[in-house]
Scaffold this motif. Structure first.
Motif, short mmCIF file in Angstrom:
data_model
loop_
_atom_site.label_atom_id
_atom_site.label_comp_id
_atom_site.label_asym_id
_atom_site.label_seq_id
_atom_site.Cartn_x
_atom_site.Cartn_y
_atom_site.Cartn_z
N LEU A 111 31.88 -9.13 47.67
CA LEU A 111 32.32 -7.87 46.74
C LEU A 111 30.40 -8.29 46.09
N ASN A 112 30.48 -7.22 45.32
CA ASN A 112 29.84 -6.72 44.36
C ASN A 112 30.63 -7.29 42.78
N TYR A 113 29.64 -8.22 41.74
CA TYR A 113 30.18 -8.41 40.80
C TYR A 113 29.18 -8.55 39.61
N GLU A 114 29.84 -8.26 37.99
CA GLU A 114 28.79 -8.44 37.25
C GLU A 114 30.29 -9.30 36.06
N LEU A 115 29.45 -10.71 35.28
CA LEU A 115 30.05 -11.67 35.00
C LEU A 115 29.18 -11.24 33.19
N SER A 116 29.91 -11.19 32.50
CA SER A 116 29.55 -10.20 30.78
C SER A 116 30.36 -11.37 30.09
N ASP A 117 29.99 -11.38 28.46
CA ASP A 117 30.54 -12.45 27.91
C ASP A 117 31.57 -11.25 26.85
N SER A 118 31.90 -11.94 25.94
CA SER A 118 33.10 -11.20 25.52
C SER A 118 32.37 -9.91 24.83
N THR A 119 30.78 -10.06 24.59
CA THR A 119 30.23 -8.69 23.79
C THR A 119 30.00 -7.97 24.50
N GLY A 120 29.89 -8.20 25.88
CA GLY A 120 29.09 -6.87 26.96
C GLY A 120 27.94 -7.99 27.50
N ASN A 121 27.57 -8.65 26.76
CA ASN A 121 26.41 -8.87 27.72
C ASN A 121 26.29 -9.35 29.20
N ILE A 122 25.37 -8.33 30.04
CA ILE A 122 25.62 -8.79 31.38
C ILE A 122 24.49 -10.15 31.23
N LEU A 123 25.33 -10.94 31.90
CA LEU A 123 24.68 -12.71 32.00
C LEU A 123 24.93 -12.90 33.72
N GLU A 124 24.98 -11.96 34.61
CA GLU A 124 25.40 -12.77 36.03
C GLU A 124 25.63 -10.71 36.65
N LYS A 125 24.74 -10.63 37.91
CA LYS A 125 24.65 -9.33 38.10
C LYS A 125 24.13 -9.35 39.91
#
Length: 159
Positions: free
Chosen positions: A11-25
């Protein structure tokens, strides 16, 4: 093919915080062995169970379901002479209590003339995280992958 126990899921994924800032992609898909082997967050694995290629999901997870709450007791101030001369903020070191086999990764957060501050918390500890992903491939796991409890080969672990 459906995602079931002992399938390899890419899979491709995106990890973000609760404000939508991308932490990992991801730039390229990652793969994990599905079925409770600890290769992905359990809540994500649950959301993907019985899905197929092309499925998209987004899972919001509280700290207890990811990297835990932030623990201020994991911050340590150590003597500067315990570290190499080139110690710098952001470097990571293994450490643990004397006599214990438990090892943690500590990140240097401050360097002074006579002390170094290290933090044993995961950088995302205490954060609500959103994991969004799209399934790119599903295949049966090999007997070797199942016995080793992780993926081998492309996008997975190599020995």
């Amino acid at each position: 093919m459906r995602i079931e126990k002992n399938t390899v899921v890419s899979l491709n994924y995106e990890l973000s915080d609760s404000t939508g800032n991308i932490l990992e992609k991801t730039d390229t898909p990652i793969s994990y062995l599905h079925g409770g082997y600890g290769g992905i967050f359990p809540m994500v694995e649950e959301a993907l169970h019985e899905m197929e290629i092309g499925h998209f999901c987004s899972v919001s997870m509280e700290p207890e379901n990811t990297f835990g709450e932030y623990d201020s007791e994991l911050i340590r101030v150590e003597p500067r002479d315990s570290f190499p001369a080139n110690v710098a903020i952001g470097m990571q070191f293994e450490g643990g209590a004397e006599g214990s086999e438990d090892v943690m990764i500590y990140t240097v957060t401050d360097v002074a003339d006579d002390t170094v501050v290290v933090d044993g918390n995961h950088p995302f500890a205490g954060m609500t995280l959103n994991f969004s992903c799209t399934v790119t491939a599903v295949r049966p796991a090999t007997p070797e992958e199942i016995s080793h409890q992780h993926v081998h080969g492309a996008h997975g672990h190599e020995h």
